[in-house]
Design an enzyme around this catalytic site. Structure first.
Site: not given
Length: 352
Positions: A21-22, A96, A170-172, A175, A222, A306
């Site tokens: 994801p970007m 995501q 998104h657990g990274a 955030y 993540r 990425g």
């Protein structure tokens, strides 16, 4: 091994290379994907799996300028164009879901950011008025935490309606879910803070809610142990992440997406604790082929890349052939038009 097939839930992946994801910041102001987004992702459909840029599950979850959402019917329609294009090109794509939490600014979102506690991160972010300090966030109440959990679940349902094959939480990278895990952004004294069990609770309850909404085989998460993004401190990552991974393993999720930690011991422990598919992400490698070989040989099932996918829409075939790679132009990474987005060249028979 990078080019061997792999079964992920109900999906058959043709290779082990995942597009990471970007954030690209090219959505319209109402959070609808731009007209170029479908082309951008379809160009990269040869990835074993695409994981989309971060998509806010609610307006409160927005942090940056021009990021897309999945909380209105119009956004669902916009994403349907994207997923249809990816599937038509033979690809697979997860959405995501990213709640930015305290990483936000009123000039971007129209309101103050929110977080586990009213602790201002010592960092800035880009706004229409240039770089600005991020303000003190509003501490979420217990009822607002439950609302945030349900926002993730509702966005997951919308993602499936929009044609995504699944979702990644998104657990990274600093955030909201990550903020709850940390020592310095989460100073709560209720059941969502304090102890390790308290700090992992939001992540686990969010994952449970999303699993209940769309099924475990369509849900990944993540994590990035020890990653200080967003001014986070995790001195106790050796206690927090084994507890988190153990709790999540009971949910039978499709995958765990690990942004590898500075600790090889912790990385190995997470692999040992996690029973399902593990995606490894390690940006320290300059060569994507080396990154893939390294982590696949150390127990990862898939490897996410990425900047290599950003600059090389046809990355798998380039790596298979040993062909030269395009260099990423980071001056065009965020915002703008087609330049640096959909105009990176692909191989031709002549260039091969």
């Amino acid at each position: 091994m990078s080019f061997s097939p792999f079964t992920l839930g109900g999906l058959q992946l043709p290779n082990r290379l995942v597009m990471a994801p970007m954030t690209r910041s090219r959505a319209y102001v109402d959070g609808i994907p731009s007209s170029l987004t479908a082309l951008y992702y379809a160009q990269r459909a040869s990835a074993g799996l695409i994981i989309s840029e971060g998509i806010q599950p609610s307006q409160a979850g927005k942090g940056y300028m021009n990021t897309p959402g999945l909380h209105t019917d119009e956004q669902v329609t916009g994403w349907r164009e994207v997923t249809d294009a990816v599937h038509a090109a033979g690809g697979r794509i997860f959405a995501q879901l990213m709640h930015a939490g305290r990483i936000g600014h009123p000039d971007n979102t129209g309101g103050l950011p929110v977080g586990p506690s009213a602790v201002q991160p010592a960092t800035q972010m880009f706004t229409p008025n240039g770089m600005q300090d991020i303000p003190v966030p509003v501490e979420l109440s217990a009822s607002e935490i439950e609302e945030a959990v349900q926002d993730f679940a509702a966005a997951a349902v919308r993602a499936i309606e929009a044609g995504f094959d699944g979702v990644e939480l998104h657990g990274a990278n600093g955030y909201l879910i990550h903020q709850f895990l940390s020592q310095n952004a989460n100073l709560r004294e209720d059941g969502f803070g304090g102890s390790v069990d308290g700090r992992i609770r939001f992540a686990v309850e969010t994952a449970k809610a999303v699993v209940n909404a769309i099924g475990a085989s369509r849900v990944g998460i993540r994590i990035s142990p020890g990653n200080g993004a967003g001014d986070l401190v995790e001195d106790d990552m050796h206690e927090v992440y084994p507890a988190l991974v153990t709790a999540l393993s009971e949910l039978d999720l499709a995958y765990l997406h690990l942004v590898v930690s500075p600790s090889e011991e912790l990385n190995g422990r997470i692999r040992a604790l996690w029973p399902n598919t593990l995606i490894a992400n390690d940006s320290s490698f300059a060569d994507p082929a080396e990154a893939s070989a390294h982590w696949l040989s150390r127990g990862a099932d898939l490897v996410s890349l990425g900047k290599s996918f950003l600059a090389n829409p046809d990355l798998p075939i380039r790596l298979r052939l040993g062909a030269a790679l395009n260099e990423a132009d980071f001056t065009t990474a965020f915002g703008g038009d087609h330049r640096g987005y959909t105009d990176y060249p692909t191989l031709t028979l002549h260039s091969v």
